[in-house]
Design an enzyme around this catalytic site. Structure first.
Site, PDB file in Angstrom:
ATOM      1  N   CYS A 134      -0.805  -3.206  14.586  1.00 18.67           N
ATOM      2  CA  CYS A 134      -0.406  -2.922  13.460  1.00 18.67           C
ATOM      3  C   CYS A 134      -1.210  -3.802  12.288  1.00 18.67           C
ATOM      4  CB  CYS A 134       0.802  -2.702  13.051  1.00 18.67           C
ATOM      5  SG  CYS A 134       1.234  -2.255  11.720  1.00 18.67           S
ATOM      6  N   CYS A 157      -3.194   2.982   7.836  1.00 17.33           N
ATOM      7  CA  CYS A 157      -2.163   1.800   8.648  1.00 17.33           C
ATOM      8  C   CYS A 157      -2.635   0.303   7.821  1.00 17.33           C
ATOM      9  CB  CYS A 157      -2.184   1.822   9.671  1.00 17.33           C
ATOM     10  SG  CYS A 157      -1.815   3.326  10.407  1.00 17.33           S
ATOM     11  N   GLU A 182       9.425  -2.471   7.870  1.00 19.13           N
ATOM     12  CA  GLU A 182      10.428  -1.794   8.879  1.00 19.13           C
ATOM     13  C   GLU A 182      11.400  -1.261   8.092  1.00 19.13           C
ATOM     14  OE1 GLU A 182      10.826  -0.239  11.685  1.00 19.13           O
ATOM     15  OE2 GLU A 182      12.598   0.030  10.956  1.00 19.13           O
ATOM     16  N   CYS A 209       5.794  -7.660   7.406  1.00 16.26           N
ATOM     17  CA  CYS A 209       6.478  -6.785   8.282  1.00 16.26           C
ATOM     18  C   CYS A 209       6.997  -8.147   9.513  1.00 16.26           C
ATOM     19  CB  CYS A 209       6.014  -5.584   8.993  1.00 16.26           C
ATOM     20  SG  CYS A 209       7.103  -4.649  10.185  1.00 16.26           S
ATOM     21  N   GLU A 220       0.659  -1.120  -0.085  1.00 13.52           N
ATOM     22  CA  GLU A 220      -0.089  -0.138  -0.118  1.00 13.52           C
ATOM     23  C   GLU A 220       0.850   1.140  -0.114  1.00 13.52           C
ATOM     24  OE1 GLU A 220      -2.945   0.091   3.294  1.00 13.52           O
ATOM     25  OE2 GLU A 220      -3.322  -1.958   2.833  1.00 13.52           O
ATOM     26  N   CYS A 233       3.187   8.511   1.504  1.00 13.36           N
ATOM     27  CA  CYS A 233       3.421   7.488   2.651  1.00 13.36           C
ATOM     28  C   CYS A 233       3.960   6.218   1.714  1.00 13.36           C
ATOM     29  CB  CYS A 233       2.342   7.272   3.350  1.00 13.36           C
ATOM     30  SG  CYS A 233       2.631   6.133   4.520  1.00 13.36           S
ATOM     31  N   CYS A 257       3.939  -5.900  15.876  1.00  9.40           N
ATOM     32  CA  CYS A 257       3.508  -4.880  16.880  1.00  9.40           C
ATOM     33  C   CYS A 257       1.855  -5.089  16.918  1.00  9.40           C
ATOM     34  CB  CYS A 257       3.535  -3.371  16.268  1.00  9.40           C
ATOM     35  SG  CYS A 257       5.399  -3.065  15.961  1.00  9.40           S
ATOM     36  N   ASN A 281      -5.695   3.809  15.263  1.00 12.32           N
ATOM     37  CA  ASN A 281      -6.676   3.475  14.170  1.00 12.32           C
ATOM     38  C   ASN A 281      -7.126   1.802  14.501  1.00 12.32           C
ATOM     39  OD1 ASN A 281      -7.940   4.402  11.853  1.00 12.32           O
ATOM     40  ND2 ASN A 281      -7.093   2.686  11.056  1.00 12.32           N
TER      41      ASN A 281
HETATM   42  N1  SAH Z   1       7.996   0.109  10.928  1.00 15.86           N
HETATM   43  C1  SAH Z   1       7.891   1.571  10.864  1.00 15.86           C
HETATM   44  C2  SAH Z   1       7.217   1.934   9.814  1.00 15.86           C
HETATM   45  C3  SAH Z   1       5.706   1.466   9.586  1.00 15.86           C
HETATM   46  S1  SAH Z   1       4.580   1.913  10.944  1.00 15.86           S
HETATM   47  C4  SAH Z   1       7.649   2.138  12.271  1.00 15.86           C
HETATM   48  O1  SAH Z   1       7.225   1.381  13.080  1.00 15.86           O
HETATM   49  O2  SAH Z   1       7.758   3.475  12.561  1.00 15.86           O
HETATM   50  C5  SAH Z   1       4.403   3.882  10.904  1.00 15.86           C
HETATM   51  C6  SAH Z   1       3.683   4.409  12.162  1.00 15.86           C
HETATM   52  O3  SAH Z   1       2.420   3.873  12.221  1.00 15.86           O
HETATM   53  C7  SAH Z   1       4.218   3.839  13.455  1.00 15.86           C
HETATM   54  O4  SAH Z   1       4.469   5.072  14.022  1.00 15.86           O
HETATM   55  C8  SAH Z   1       3.192   3.022  14.013  1.00 15.86           C
HETATM   56  O5  SAH Z   1       3.290   3.051  15.352  1.00 15.86           O
HETATM   57  C9  SAH Z   1       1.869   3.595  13.526  1.00 15.86           C
HETATM   58  N2  SAH Z   1       0.882   2.747  13.384  1.00 15.86           N
HETATM   59  C10 SAH Z   1       0.948   1.504  13.007  1.00 15.86           C
HETATM   60  N3  SAH Z   1      -0.285   0.737  13.218  1.00 15.86           N
HETATM   61  C11 SAH Z   1      -1.179   1.863  13.767  1.00 15.86           C
HETATM   62  C12 SAH Z   1      -2.576   1.777  13.991  1.00 15.86           C
HETATM   63  N4  SAH Z   1      -3.560   0.851  14.064  1.00 15.86           N
HETATM   64  N5  SAH Z   1      -3.181   3.050  14.595  1.00 15.86           N
HETATM   65  C13 SAH Z   1      -2.294   4.135  14.704  1.00 15.86           C
HETATM   66  N6  SAH Z   1      -0.899   4.020  14.311  1.00 15.86           N
HETATM   67  C14 SAH Z   1      -0.378   3.061  13.754  1.00 15.86           C
END
Ligand code: SAH
Length: 352
Positions: free
Chosen positions: A120, A342, A169, A113, A93, A106, A117, A299
């Site tokens: 995510c 996301c 990442e 990944c 995406e 973005c 997390c 989110n």
């Molecule tokens: N892996 C990298 C880049 C991708 S995630 C990182 O962790 O920064 C980019 C951002 O989106 C990160 O700050 C992450 O914490 C946030 N993110 C991921 N899932 C999310 C969600 N469901 N709601 C809000 N922010 C989210």
């Protein structure tokens, strides 16, 4: 994967060598670089000022494009979300977020990944593979073409910023990300200022070390997720292998080398990371450092009971930080009505 490499994996200087090795004059290299990057050609036929024989030879050795648009959605707030299909059928995406005087692109760096997390959507399927630098760049070219074809009504110009905040990442795919950065910032590439580029990372120590050493001059965002090692591990299990102290220390070192303030991103989850006690500990960790904070209310995902925080808890968390003298901003993710936030477009499609 297709056996031919993507021509845009080469950085401009390598394109120069390629052309020189073919015994062609150097202005041909300038022309080819222009087609590949400045103009973002998607078909060999577009390269009208290059001799047919040169194009045929290149096409026999390289692929020109590695992405096709599988889906494009526009949200009520103007956010445009793209699902791109790669040559091996995998999808990633990318998003255009229109801002007042520029657009933000973005982009993704991996298919899936490995960071796992909890909050995510991308984490759910695990890591499939790294993107090649050409696949990273081509997202930018396709978004740029989309922006030019259909400029958002209130947008000041065609200027765009790039944030590496899509799937994956970036520092786990540092070599390809670094190559894409070279082409983005070279005058014979996209000629972007590194000031307009931001890498967001969950902060693996090894990756941060590489970034500090390379010092590409781009902005850095550290996604922290906890004010203690235990808290961080609970929501970000793999990045949690790097301690909070070390992740912050390396981020500060990068900020000092790059001479630009870095950002700490903090996802706010109700009843978990929105605890004011965490805010107090965070304030202590960050005080006096060249860092600002972006609070991102979570989110919601469709398969998890983690919830976004209440507005009053967001403001209370923010207050603790601002009272400690730390610049703190609340960032809401755009495009919720089209699942743009996301990594959820790909997921929905995989399930259906
Ligand atoms: N892996 C990298 C880049 C991708 S995630 C990182 O962790 O920064 C980019 C951002 O989106 C990160 O700050 C992450 O914490 C946030 N993110 C991921 N899932 C999310 C969600 N469901 N709601 C809000 N922010 C989210």
């Amino acid at each position: 994967m297709d056996s031919k490499p993507l021509l845009r994996s080469l950085v401009p200087a390598e394109v120069d060598h390629l052309v020189a090795d073919a015994g062609l004059p150097s202005y041909r290299a300038d022309q080819l670089n222009q087609w590949l990057f400045e103009r973002g050609a998607l078909r060999w036929e577009e390269m009208s000022n290059l001799p047919q024989a040169v194009r045929t030879d290149l096409a026999s050795r390289y692929d020109l494009t590695g992405l096709e648009t599988a889906e494009r959605q526009v949200a009520g707030d103007g956010t445009r979300k793209f699902l791109f299909r790669l040559r091996d059928g995998a999808t990633v995406e990318s998003v255009i977020i229109p801002m007042e005087d520029h657009a933000t692109f973005c982009i993704s760096t991996q298919v899936g990944c490995a960071m796992a997390c909890r909050f995510c959507a991308t984490a759910r399927g695990g890591l499939v593979r790294n993107l090649d630098s050409a696949e990273i760049l081509e997202q930018v070219l396709l978004l740029r073409a989309d922006l030019e074809a259909e400029p958002p009504p209130d947008l000041g110009g065609r200027q765009f910023n790039i944030v590496f905040m899509g799937m994956g990442e970036p520092l786990d795919n540092w070599e390809e990300v670094a190559r894409s950065l070279v082409t983005m910032t070279e005058s014979k590439g996209l000629a972007m200022s590194s000031r307009r580029i931001q890498i967001s990372t969950s902060g693996p120590a090894e990756g941060l070390q590489k970034l500090v050493t390379a010092n590409p001059g781009v902005g850095l965002t550290l996604s922290l997720g906890g004010s203690t090692d235990e808290e961080r591990k609970a929501v970000m299990p793999v990045p949690g292998r790097t301690s909070v102290a070390e992740a912050i220390d390396l981020t500060v070192r990068y900020a000092q080398r790059a001479r630009r303030r870095a950002t700490v991103a903090w996802v706010l989850i109700a009843g978990s990371t929105d605890d004011p006690v965490q805010a107090q500990r965070l304030a202590k960790l960050l005080r006096g450092k060249p860092l600002k904070v972006n609070l991102i209310p979570m989110n919601p995902l469709d398969d998890s009971d983690l919830e976004p925080p209440k507005e009053k808890d967001i403001q209370a968390f923010r207050r603790v930080l601002t009272d400690a003298g730390i610049d703190t901003f609340v960032r809401t993710s755009g495009g919720r009505d089209i699942a743009a936030a996301c990594g959820q477009l790909r997921r929905r499609r995989q399930k259906s």
